[in-house]
Motif scaffolding. Structure first.
Motif, mmCIF file in Angstrom:
data_model
loop_
_atom_site.group_PDB
_atom_site.id
_atom_site.type_symbol
_atom_site.label_atom_id
_atom_site.label_comp_id
_atom_site.label_asym_id
_atom_site.label_seq_id
_atom_site.Cartn_x
_atom_site.Cartn_y
_atom_site.Cartn_z
ATOM 1 N N PRO A 176 -13.836 41.719 13.985
ATOM 2 C CA PRO A 176 -12.767 41.040 13.268
ATOM 3 C C PRO A 176 -13.206 40.472 11.974
ATOM 4 C CG PRO A 176 -13.859 39.583 14.970
ATOM 5 C CD PRO A 176 -14.440 40.989 15.255
ATOM 6 N N SER A 177 -14.490 40.354 11.727
ATOM 7 C CA SER A 177 -15.143 40.093 10.449
ATOM 8 C C SER A 177 -15.247 40.989 9.571
ATOM 9 C CB SER A 177 -16.894 39.658 10.692
ATOM 10 O OG SER A 177 -17.453 40.567 11.249
ATOM 11 N N ARG A 178 -15.585 40.691 8.274
ATOM 12 C CA ARG A 178 -15.860 41.830 7.167
ATOM 13 C C ARG A 178 -17.083 42.756 7.285
ATOM 14 N NH1 ARG A 178 -12.446 41.069 2.808
ATOM 15 N NH2 ARG A 178 -11.279 39.363 2.844
ATOM 16 N N ILE A 179 -17.025 43.715 6.563
ATOM 17 C CA ILE A 179 -18.418 44.771 6.688
ATOM 18 C C ILE A 179 -18.848 44.961 5.271
ATOM 19 C CG2 ILE A 179 -18.784 47.102 7.383
ATOM 20 C CD1 ILE A 179 -16.647 47.110 9.164
ATOM 21 N N ALA A 180 -20.274 44.746 5.215
ATOM 22 C CA ALA A 180 -20.851 45.110 4.022
ATOM 23 C C ALA A 180 -21.294 46.493 3.933
ATOM 24 C CB ALA A 180 -22.062 44.119 3.909
ATOM 25 N N ILE A 181 -21.215 47.139 2.632
ATOM 26 C CA ILE A 181 -21.360 48.788 2.780
ATOM 27 C C ILE A 181 -22.572 48.870 1.763
ATOM 28 C CG2 ILE A 181 -20.448 51.017 1.850
ATOM 29 C CD1 ILE A 181 -19.252 49.901 4.216
ATOM 30 N N SER A 182 -23.777 49.526 2.040
ATOM 31 C CA SER A 182 -24.633 49.956 1.279
ATOM 32 C C SER A 182 -24.717 51.487 1.080
ATOM 33 C CB SER A 182 -26.077 49.508 1.807
ATOM 34 O OG SER A 182 -26.278 50.313 3.038
ATOM 35 N N THR A 183 -25.054 51.810 -0.169
ATOM 36 C CA THR A 183 -25.082 53.185 -0.323
ATOM 37 C C THR A 183 -26.371 53.676 -1.134
ATOM 38 O OG1 THR A 183 -24.177 53.105 -2.825
ATOM 39 C CG2 THR A 183 -22.785 53.286 -1.081
ATOM 40 N N SER A 184 -26.880 54.794 -0.973
ATOM 41 C CA SER A 184 -28.244 55.045 -1.512
ATOM 42 C C SER A 184 -28.225 56.794 -1.569
ATOM 43 C CB SER A 184 -29.377 54.796 -0.745
ATOM 44 O OG SER A 184 -29.284 55.302 0.679
ATOM 45 N N MET A 185 -28.809 57.353 -2.565
ATOM 46 C CA MET A 185 -28.847 58.790 -3.028
ATOM 47 C C MET A 185 -30.159 59.410 -2.292
ATOM 48 S SD MET A 185 -25.998 59.325 -4.460
ATOM 49 C CE MET A 185 -26.259 60.793 -5.000
ATOM 50 N N TRP A 186 -29.710 60.626 -1.818
ATOM 51 C CA TRP A 186 -30.925 61.308 -1.118
ATOM 52 C C TRP A 186 -30.821 62.650 -2.062
ATOM 53 C CZ3 TRP A 186 -33.873 60.449 3.552
ATOM 54 C CH2 TRP A 186 -33.669 58.788 3.956
ATOM 55 N N THR A 187 -32.038 63.431 -2.087
ATOM 56 C CA THR A 187 -32.104 64.674 -2.800
ATOM 57 C C THR A 187 -33.021 65.583 -1.673
ATOM 58 O OG1 THR A 187 -32.334 63.592 -4.672
ATOM 59 C CG2 THR A 187 -33.036 65.848 -4.876
ATOM 60 N N SER A 188 -32.534 66.888 -1.853
ATOM 61 C CA SER A 188 -33.372 68.019 -0.969
ATOM 62 C C SER A 188 -34.672 68.056 -1.723
ATOM 63 C CB SER A 188 -32.402 69.203 -0.976
ATOM 64 O OG SER A 188 -32.166 69.678 -2.206
ATOM 65 N N LYS A 244 -11.623 45.603 4.796
ATOM 66 C CA LYS A 244 -12.565 44.410 5.400
ATOM 67 C C LYS A 244 -13.689 44.401 4.609
ATOM 68 C CE LYS A 244 -12.799 45.207 9.785
ATOM 69 N NZ LYS A 244 -13.046 45.823 11.143
ATOM 70 N N LEU A 245 -13.777 44.845 3.287
ATOM 71 C CA LEU A 245 -15.135 44.961 2.726
ATOM 72 C C LEU A 245 -15.620 43.489 2.192
ATOM 73 C CD1 LEU A 245 -14.966 47.872 0.207
ATOM 74 C CD2 LEU A 245 -16.507 47.505 2.046
ATOM 75 N N SER A 246 -16.589 43.124 2.430
ATOM 76 C CA SER A 246 -17.487 41.848 1.824
ATOM 77 C C SER A 246 -18.330 42.282 0.591
ATOM 78 C CB SER A 246 -18.335 41.329 2.968
ATOM 79 O OG SER A 246 -19.315 41.914 3.160
ATOM 80 N N THR A 247 -18.982 43.157 0.614
ATOM 81 C CA THR A 247 -19.986 43.468 -0.599
ATOM 82 C C THR A 247 -20.119 45.066 -0.602
ATOM 83 O OG1 THR A 247 -21.923 43.006 0.232
ATOM 84 C CG2 THR A 247 -20.825 41.212 -0.942
ATOM 85 N N VAL A 248 -20.480 45.548 -1.786
ATOM 86 C CA VAL A 248 -21.037 46.795 -1.699
ATOM 87 C C VAL A 248 -22.434 46.742 -2.484
ATOM 88 C CG1 VAL A 248 -20.686 49.360 -2.800
ATOM 89 C CG2 VAL A 248 -18.712 47.999 -2.040
ATOM 90 N N VAL A 249 -23.615 47.274 -1.770
ATOM 91 C CA VAL A 249 -25.135 47.033 -2.233
ATOM 92 C C VAL A 249 -25.144 48.719 -2.630
ATOM 93 C CG1 VAL A 249 -27.109 46.435 -1.661
ATOM 94 C CG2 VAL A 249 -25.169 45.297 -0.427
ATOM 95 N N VAL A 250 -25.726 48.850 -3.992
ATOM 96 C CA VAL A 250 -25.939 50.184 -4.637
ATOM 97 C C VAL A 250 -27.482 49.994 -5.040
ATOM 98 C CG1 VAL A 250 -23.674 50.725 -4.756
ATOM 99 C CG2 VAL A 250 -24.928 49.501 -6.658
ATOM 100 N N LEU A 278 -17.393 38.628 -5.674
ATOM 101 C CA LEU A 278 -18.696 38.834 -5.098
ATOM 102 C C LEU A 278 -18.742 40.251 -4.595
ATOM 103 C CD1 LEU A 278 -18.575 35.666 -3.074
ATOM 104 C CD2 LEU A 278 -19.418 35.761 -5.285
ATOM 105 N N LEU A 279 -18.048 41.318 -4.947
ATOM 106 C CA LEU A 279 -18.103 42.694 -4.451
ATOM 107 C C LEU A 279 -19.497 43.342 -4.677
ATOM 108 C CD1 LEU A 279 -16.618 44.975 -2.834
ATOM 109 C CD2 LEU A 279 -15.737 45.763 -5.129
ATOM 110 N N HIS A 280 -19.787 43.351 -6.022
ATOM 111 C CA HIS A 280 -21.311 43.865 -6.561
ATOM 112 C C HIS A 280 -22.503 43.261 -5.920
ATOM 113 C CE1 HIS A 280 -23.484 46.065 -10.008
ATOM 114 N NE2 HIS A 280 -23.634 46.418 -8.627
ATOM 115 N N MET A 281 -23.253 44.067 -5.427
ATOM 116 C CA MET A 281 -24.675 43.432 -4.878
ATOM 117 C C MET A 281 -25.603 44.716 -5.263
ATOM 118 S SD MET A 281 -26.589 41.187 -3.593
ATOM 119 C CE MET A 281 -28.119 40.969 -2.847
ATOM 120 N N ARG A 282 -26.756 44.293 -5.865
ATOM 121 C CA ARG A 282 -27.902 45.495 -6.333
ATOM 122 C C ARG A 282 -28.683 45.231 -5.527
ATOM 123 N NH1 ARG A 282 -28.460 44.926 -13.096
ATOM 124 N NH2 ARG A 282 -26.922 46.740 -13.502
#
Length: 674
Positions: A176-188, A244-250, A278-282
């Motif tokens: 029922p709560s919001r979800i925080a999303i984190s993203t990161s880049m990977w390289t072969s 349902k987003l709270s923040t996006v951490v990049v 409050l969406l953007h989080m570094r």
């Protein structure tokens, strides 16, 4: 022992039910004897005098019922020759340990599923099932199992991926709560392909901080803001978490500000917290690495001199021994060893400098004793390095704090940020020109990060009952000076706005239910007066919600104890602060870093293992995501972890070349003969 006795030994150890002696052997006492049943811990001993370290107590014979109905135990010469003895394992030759499992049921489908799980969890190569050694090992365990080929194994992995993905999707759907999303880049490792890892972070119904992989997306070149934002948006829509987003951490793999703006244009703003403010989080660890490297770059010449000195005294055992002897003569009690740094990891440079500072007098002393040592740093170099290390120590501790597979609670992070801000503000007015220049560069980068995260991290700190508004009232005057009161009020207004938004969302649910009830039961009532009642009720509840926050602040702060669990505290205080509890569940789930524990001190790209370079992107995504989902299942079941670890084949690399006192060094060439 003759051949017939060896056959009887084998029958005894293999679980044969035939008697040791048969009636045809002419022994009249055989009618009183019962068969000896198998036991892997028993071995017949023919010559008692030749046995060593054998328990001399005879084994008990089976119980027999006599003619008068009483029970009595009989002991025969057979049992006197059967002694308890520990059977040693022998991997060379044929083993005598054979166990009969008459009730064992073999399920080949279960074995295939366990095999696929093993490959996923420990990152074994898919073609392992075609290795001769593995096939022989498997056949020795269960000859009935027909080893699958590589393609069949891959199909089994995709079945597990689809099943686990469905479970994870339903788990996120029910939250029922919001979800925080984190993203990161990977390289072969061959630098030819890049992937975006998308993770979901949330607090479950038991108030436990959880994280799950959602996608491991292949992102073709060019990696523009539009391409990256579209890849992330497609993932969020696919998993139905866009509302349902709270923040996006990049992490800063590009101009993230532009990427977030593109996402805001495509999201439904009303569904975000405070309309997306409050969406953007570094990523904290990434920013700290950049700041630390900027600081080290200013004193590059001094670092090079100390690095050259450390290299001089660590190149040979003779010089290293001479350095240690000089340290003992000068009564330096430190046990730290000189270490040479890695230029790509700033923490190793910091550790090298901090260790060299301990042995500063040793370097000065050896300059007089060894004429070949002519790369001694100057006194100014030592002073500059000392001042810089004092600042870097805070970044070092902070980077360790925010990095890891288990993310720290966001509430504990804000006061670390305040310490960094205060430290850099003091360095900017230093009498040393080098320190001022270093602090100026570091402060510029830190302010760009601070201006993005100060509000959401300030909210998280206030939600910690050990801090509340008192932490802001204590540190903001030092940071902001005369404008501290205005900054504190900004955080207070953010809380009131949050309370109003969460209250309105709850009221919308109640109004929807009330309207349906009104249509069914109050058809004759004036609709306008009914809407007036709703308006009055809303105003009253909104006032009560603001009072809820004021009561929370006025209750005072809790003492800081080592074992305090903020999530458990909010779980138990939902009745007292119901709206604040919903806010805390969303905000405290926000991670402050996307960097894994094994690489927090480097800004280098995250690399995939070389054995996965040639895998298809869909296969690679199935392996990466399924591994995370299975690991979380295992960690949630303590019984599955008994006697084992969740490691990959790459985890063994750190042990190679490490020699113990009683083993020979491991050589790769030795494997060619196996």
């Amino acid at each position: 022992m003759d051949q017939s006795e060896e056959m009887r030994d084998d029958e005894c150890l293999s679980g044969s039910a035939s008697p040791l002696f048969s009636p045809s052997e002419g022994n009249d006492s055989s009618k009183h004897l019962l068969p000896i049943w198998s036991s892997p811990s028993l071995e017949l001993v023919d010559d008692l005098s030749s046995t060593q370290d054998v328990d001399s107590t005879p084994c008990s014979s089976p119980t027999e019922i006599s003619s008068d109905g009483s029970k009595e135990k009989r002991i025969s010469v057979v049992w006197n020759h059967c002694k308890k003895r520990k059977v040693e394992e022998d991997l060379v030759g044929e083993s005598k340990q054979q166990v009969s499992m008459d009730c064992y049921h073999f399920d080949p489908n279960l074995v295939r599923r366990k095999l696929a799980n093993m490959v996923i969890l420990h990152e074994y190569p898919l073609n392992m099932v075609e290795h001769i050694g593995f096939r022989e090992f498997s056949a020795s365990l269960q000859p009935l199992f027909k080893m699958v080929c590589r393609n069949t194994l891959k199909r089994d992995i995709f079945k597990i991926y689809d099943y686990e993905r469905g479970k994870t999707f339903m788990e996120l759907e029910k939250i029922p709560s919001r979800i925080a999303i984190s993203t990161s880049m990977w390289t072969s490792s061959n630098k030819r392909r890049q992937f975006m890892l998308v993770k979901a972070h949330y607090i479950d119904d038991s108030w436990t901080l959880e994280s799950r992989f959602m996608r491991f997306i292949y992102v073709p070149s060019p990696h523009t803001n539009e391409v990256l934002s579209n890849a992330l948006l497609d993932c969020l829509l696919e998993w139905n978490v866009d509302r349902k987003l709270s923040t996006v951490v990049v992490d800063d793999y590009g101009t993230t500000d532009a990427m977030i703006k593109i996402l805001l244009d495509k999201f439904q703003i009303s569904s975000l917290i405070l309309h997306g403010s409050l969406l953007h989080m570094r990523c904290a660890a990434y920013i700290f690495n950049l700041i630390a490297q900027d600081g080290l770059a200013v004193i590059g010449e001094s670092i090079d001199k100390i690095r050259e000195s450390v290299l001089f005294w660590t190149t040979s055992k003779k010089r290293n021994k001479k350095f240690e002897e000089a340290a003992r003569q000068l009564y330096i009690s430190s046990t730290k060893e000189l270490i040479l740094d890695s230029k790509t990891h700033w923490n190793s440079t910091y550790l090298m400098l901090s260790t060299a500072l301990v042995y500063k007098d040793v370097f000065l002393h050896l300059r007089q004793c060894d004429s070949s040592y002519n790369c001694i740093p100057s006194e100014i170099d030592w002073e500059v390095v000392k001042d810089v290390c004092g600042t870097l120590e805070l970044f070092y501790d902070m980077t360790k704090f925010v990095s890891g597979t288990t993310y720290p609670k966001a509430s504990m992070y804000f006061h670390y940020m305040c310490q960094v801000k205060i430290e850099l503000s003091e360095c900017i007015v230093s009498s040393n020109e080098v320190i001022r220049k270093m602090a100026s560069n570091m402060l510029e980068k830190f302010d760009s990060y601070w201006n993005v995260v100060d509000r959401i991290m300030g909210v998280a700190a206030v939600l910690d009952p050990r801090f509340k508004m008192k932490l802001l009232e204590w540190c903001f005057p030092t940071i902001y000076g005369d404008t501290a009161y205005e900054e504190i009020e900004k955080i207070r207004r953010i809380f009131y706005d949050l309370l109003e938004q969460y209250h309105s969302k709850e009221m919308d649910k109640e109004d929807s239910f009330a309207n349906s009830s009104f249509c069914m039961t109050k058809g004759s009532q004036s609709k306008s007066l009914y809407e007036f009642d709703l308006f009055v009720s809303s105003e009253l509840k909104c006032r009560n919600v603001k009072l809820e926050f004021d009561h929370y602040i006025e209750d005072g702060v809790l003492p800081r104890t080592p074992n305090f669990d903020i999530l458990s505290w909010w779980k138990g205080n939902g009745v007292k602060y119901p709206t604040l509890q919903r806010i805390a569940r969303d905000i405290l789930a926000v991670p402050v870093s996307t960097v894994a524990l094994e690489s927090p001190f480097s800004t280098n790209e995250r690399l995939l293992g070389p054995h996965r370079n040639r895998l298809h992107p869909k296969t690679l995504e199935a392996l990466m995501c399924a591994q995370n989902w299975l690991q979380n299942e295992i960690k949630g079941s303590s019984s599955k972890l008994e006697g084992g670890t969740i490691q990959t084949i790459l985890d063994d690399y750190d042990d190679l070349g490490v020699e113990s006192d009683d083993t020979e060094p491991l050589e790769w060439n030795s494997f060619s003969c196996l």
